[in-house]
Design a protein around this motif. Structure first.
Motif, PDB file in Angstrom:
ATOM      1  N   THR A  66      82.839 -11.173 -32.370  1.00 10.91           N
ATOM      2  CA  THR A  66      83.843 -11.926 -31.306  1.00 10.91           C
ATOM      3  C   THR A  66      82.926 -12.482 -30.324  1.00 10.91           C
ATOM      4  OG1 THR A  66      83.891 -10.190 -29.548  1.00 10.91           O
ATOM      5  CG2 THR A  66      85.430  -9.890 -31.817  1.00 10.91           C
ATOM      6  N   ASP A  67      83.613 -13.465 -29.498  1.00  7.89           N
ATOM      7  CA  ASP A  67      83.012 -14.181 -28.510  1.00  7.89           C
ATOM      8  C   ASP A  67      82.843 -13.307 -27.242  1.00  7.89           C
ATOM      9  OD1 ASP A  67      82.701 -16.584 -29.961  1.00  7.89           O
ATOM     10  OD2 ASP A  67      84.711 -17.369 -29.431  1.00  7.89           O
ATOM     11  N   VAL A  68      83.470 -12.160 -27.360  1.00  2.00           N
ATOM     12  CA  VAL A  68      83.359 -11.353 -26.085  1.00  2.00           C
ATOM     13  C   VAL A  68      81.960 -10.457 -26.277  1.00  2.00           C
ATOM     14  CG1 VAL A  68      84.498  -9.301 -24.686  1.00  2.00           C
ATOM     15  CG2 VAL A  68      85.864 -11.118 -26.010  1.00  2.00           C
ATOM     16  N   PRO A  69      81.184 -10.627 -25.005  1.00  2.00           N
ATOM     17  CA  PRO A  69      79.839  -9.975 -25.028  1.00  2.00           C
ATOM     18  C   PRO A  69      80.065  -8.341 -25.164  1.00  2.00           C
ATOM     19  CG  PRO A  69      80.039 -11.572 -23.360  1.00  2.00           C
ATOM     20  CD  PRO A  69      81.481 -11.297 -23.774  1.00  2.00           C
ATOM     21  N   GLY A  70      79.430  -7.737 -26.336  1.00  2.00           N
ATOM     22  CA  GLY A  70      79.377  -6.542 -26.497  1.00  2.00           C
ATOM     23  C   GLY A  70      80.575  -6.045 -27.308  1.00  2.00           C
ATOM     24  N   LEU A  71      81.618  -6.934 -27.703  1.00  2.00           N
ATOM     25  CA  LEU A  71      82.616  -6.357 -28.358  1.00  2.00           C
ATOM     26  C   LEU A  71      82.629  -6.817 -29.952  1.00  2.00           C
ATOM     27  CD1 LEU A  71      85.402  -5.213 -28.658  1.00  2.00           C
ATOM     28  CD2 LEU A  71      86.493  -7.676 -28.020  1.00  2.00           C
ATOM     29  N   THR A  72      82.517  -5.832 -30.858  1.00  2.00           N
ATOM     30  CA  THR A  72      82.689  -6.287 -32.251  1.00  2.00           C
ATOM     31  C   THR A  72      83.820  -5.265 -32.880  1.00  2.00           C
ATOM     32  OG1 THR A  72      79.949  -6.491 -32.032  1.00  2.00           O
ATOM     33  CG2 THR A  72      81.032  -5.843 -34.294  1.00  2.00           C
ATOM     34  N   LEU A  73      84.364  -6.051 -33.789  1.00  2.00           N
ATOM     35  CA  LEU A  73      85.597  -5.309 -34.463  1.00  2.00           C
ATOM     36  C   LEU A  73      85.316  -4.713 -35.610  1.00  2.00           C
ATOM     37  CD1 LEU A  73      88.103  -8.238 -33.683  1.00  2.00           C
ATOM     38  CD2 LEU A  73      87.488  -6.031 -32.279  1.00  2.00           C
ATOM     39  N   ALA A  74      85.890  -3.431 -36.157  1.00  2.00           N
ATOM     40  CA  ALA A  74      85.716  -3.084 -37.421  1.00  2.00           C
ATOM     41  C   ALA A  74      87.342  -2.328 -37.732  1.00  2.00           C
ATOM     42  CB  ALA A  74      84.879  -1.982 -37.377  1.00  2.00           C
ATOM     43  N   GLY A  75      87.554  -2.359 -38.823  1.00  2.00           N
ATOM     44  CA  GLY A  75      88.939  -1.985 -39.386  1.00  2.00           C
ATOM     45  C   GLY A  75      89.604  -2.703 -40.537  1.00  2.00           C
ATOM     46  N   ASP A  76      90.097  -1.916 -41.117  1.00  2.00           N
ATOM     47  CA  ASP A  76      90.943  -2.531 -42.307  1.00  2.00           C
ATOM     48  C   ASP A  76      91.661  -3.840 -41.969  1.00  2.00           C
ATOM     49  OD1 ASP A  76      93.120  -1.430 -41.016  1.00  2.00           O
ATOM     50  OD2 ASP A  76      93.806  -0.752 -42.975  1.00  2.00           O
ATOM     51  N   TYR A  77      92.189  -4.141 -40.829  1.00  2.00           N
ATOM     52  CA  TYR A  77      92.832  -5.450 -40.285  1.00  2.00           C
ATOM     53  C   TYR A  77      91.786  -6.548 -40.136  1.00  2.00           C
ATOM     54  CZ  TYR A  77      90.924  -4.560 -35.855  1.00  2.00           C
ATOM     55  OH  TYR A  77      89.923  -4.110 -34.950  1.00  2.00           O
ATOM     56  N   ARG A  79      88.958  -9.345 -40.946  1.00  2.00           N
ATOM     57  CA  ARG A  79      88.782 -10.308 -42.289  1.00  2.00           C
ATOM     58  C   ARG A  79      87.723  -9.715 -43.097  1.00  2.00           C
ATOM     59  NH1 ARG A  79      88.161 -16.710 -40.908  1.00  2.00           N
ATOM     60  NH2 ARG A  79      89.707 -15.837 -39.423  1.00  2.00           N
ATOM     61  N   GLN A  80      88.105  -9.303 -44.299  1.00  2.00           N
ATOM     62  CA  GLN A  80      87.461  -8.853 -45.360  1.00  2.00           C
ATOM     63  C   GLN A  80      88.287  -8.823 -46.506  1.00  2.00           C
ATOM     64  OE1 GLN A  80      88.458  -5.804 -46.548  1.00  2.00           O
ATOM     65  NE2 GLN A  80      89.767  -5.503 -44.597  1.00  2.00           N
ATOM     66  N   PRO A  81      87.803  -8.636 -47.822  1.00  2.00           N
ATOM     67  CA  PRO A  81      88.637  -8.709 -48.934  1.00  2.00           C
ATOM     68  C   PRO A  81      89.481  -7.628 -49.361  1.00  2.00           C
ATOM     69  CG  PRO A  81      86.342  -8.228 -49.468  1.00  2.00           C
ATOM     70  CD  PRO A  81      86.502  -8.332 -48.343  1.00  2.00           C
ATOM     71  N   TYR A  82      89.665  -6.538 -48.752  1.00  2.00           N
ATOM     72  CA  TYR A  82      90.534  -5.575 -49.081  1.00  2.00           C
ATOM     73  C   TYR A  82      91.465  -5.183 -47.912  1.00  2.00           C
ATOM     74  CZ  TYR A  82      86.779  -5.113 -52.381  1.00  2.00           C
ATOM     75  OH  TYR A  82      85.857  -5.245 -53.323  1.00  2.00           O
ATOM     76  N   PHE A  83      92.699  -5.635 -47.825  1.00  2.00           N
ATOM     77  CA  PHE A  83      93.713  -5.714 -46.906  1.00  2.00           C
ATOM     78  C   PHE A  83      94.072  -4.075 -46.736  1.00  2.00           C
ATOM     79  CE2 PHE A  83      97.586  -5.683 -44.527  1.00  2.00           C
ATOM     80  CZ  PHE A  83      97.198  -6.309 -43.228  1.00  2.00           C
ATOM     81  N   ALA A  84      94.224  -3.352 -45.655  1.00  2.00           N
ATOM     82  CA  ALA A  84      94.800  -2.111 -45.315  1.00  2.00           C
ATOM     83  C   ALA A  84      94.377  -0.914 -46.621  1.00  2.00           C
ATOM     84  CB  ALA A  84      96.389  -2.116 -45.505  1.00  2.00           C
ATOM     85  N   THR A  85      93.074  -1.148 -46.555  1.00  2.00           N
ATOM     86  CA  THR A  85      92.668  -0.033 -47.533  1.00  2.00           C
ATOM     87  C   THR A  85      91.312   0.843 -46.946  1.00  2.00           C
ATOM     88  OG1 THR A  85      90.980  -1.349 -48.795  1.00  2.00           O
ATOM     89  CG2 THR A  85      93.546  -1.226 -49.585  1.00  2.00           C
ATOM     90  N   MET A  86      90.954   1.787 -47.457  1.00  2.00           N
ATOM     91  CA  MET A  86      89.775   2.505 -46.931  1.00  2.00           C
ATOM     92  C   MET A  86      88.436   1.677 -47.345  1.00  2.00           C
ATOM     93  SD  MET A  86      90.738   5.204 -45.283  1.00  2.00           S
ATOM     94  CE  MET A  86      88.919   5.843 -45.033  1.00  2.00           C
ATOM     95  N   GLU A  87      88.481   1.195 -48.604  1.00  2.00           N
ATOM     96  CA  GLU A  87      87.561   0.272 -48.849  1.00  2.00           C
ATOM     97  C   GLU A  87      87.284  -0.981 -47.773  1.00  2.00           C
ATOM     98  OE1 GLU A  87      89.779   1.233 -50.824  1.00  2.00           O
ATOM     99  OE2 GLU A  87      88.923   2.157 -52.440  1.00  2.00           O
ATOM    100  N   GLY A  88      88.507  -1.647 -47.400  1.00  3.47           N
ATOM    101  CA  GLY A  88      88.327  -2.556 -46.585  1.00  3.47           C
ATOM    102  C   GLY A  88      87.734  -2.188 -45.089  1.00  3.47           C
ATOM    103  N   ALA A  89      88.146  -0.835 -44.628  1.00  6.17           N
ATOM    104  CA  ALA A  89      87.693  -0.183 -43.564  1.00  6.17           C
ATOM    105  C   ALA A  89      86.068  -0.253 -43.500  1.00  6.17           C
ATOM    106  CB  ALA A  89      88.474   0.875 -43.071  1.00  6.17           C
ATOM    107  N   VAL A  90      85.770   0.531 -44.778  1.00  2.09           N
ATOM    108  CA  VAL A  90      84.183   1.037 -44.749  1.00  2.09           C
ATOM    109  C   VAL A  90      83.564  -0.466 -44.780  1.00  2.09           C
ATOM    110  CG1 VAL A  90      82.621   1.483 -46.419  1.00  2.09           C
ATOM    111  CG2 VAL A  90      84.432   2.959 -45.853  1.00  2.09           C
ATOM    112  N   LEU A  91      84.175  -1.527 -45.641  1.00  3.40           N
ATOM    113  CA  LEU A  91      83.311  -2.790 -45.543  1.00  3.40           C
ATOM    114  C   LEU A  91      83.264  -3.427 -44.297  1.00  3.40           C
ATOM    115  CD1 LEU A  91      81.728  -5.058 -47.155  1.00  3.40           C
ATOM    116  CD2 LEU A  91      83.970  -5.865 -47.918  1.00  3.40           C
TER     117      LEU A  91
END
Length: 107
Positions: A66-77, A79-91
């Motif tokens: 993100t553009d916010v200093p110190g803020l990095t996002l993780a979670g199935d929501y 942008r990655q290829p597996y929406f709403a899955t554990m695989e997506g959350a891990v990736l």
């Protein structure tokens, strides 16, 4: 149990009873008899948070960096290829860790 329902335009204004009825019906088709076993339910609807899972809408999902200093996002929501899955959350977590490592010179 958390259930994400697609086709938000169809469901955003539906009653909780209608949504739960559809969840029961859909679960039953895959051999999961939920009807009569749910003691409590809650529908959380945020119209500004919904987007279609159809092709062409992925740009609405945030990236890990993100553009916010110190803020990095993780979670199935994110942008990655597996929406709403554990695989997506891990990736997503792996991508977020790579972002943090680059910020601190570790990768």
């Amino acid at each position: 149990m958390s259930i994400i329902i697609g086709d938000p335009e169809r469901w955003i204004k539906a009653s909780g009873e209608a949504i739960l009825s559809q969840v029961y019906a859909d679960a039953s088709t895959i051999g999961l008899p939920l009807s009569g076993h749910i003691r409590q339910s809650r529908i959380i609807s945020h119209p500004e948070d919904f987007h279609s899972l159809a092709p062409g809408y992925d740009h609405l999902r945030p990236r890990q960096q993100t553009d916010v200093p110190g803020l990095t996002l993780a979670g199935d929501y994110t942008r990655q290829p597996y929406f709403a899955t554990m695989e997506g959350a891990v990736l997503s977590g792996q991508r977020a860790a790579a972002v943090v490592a680059r910020r601190f010179g570790g990768g």
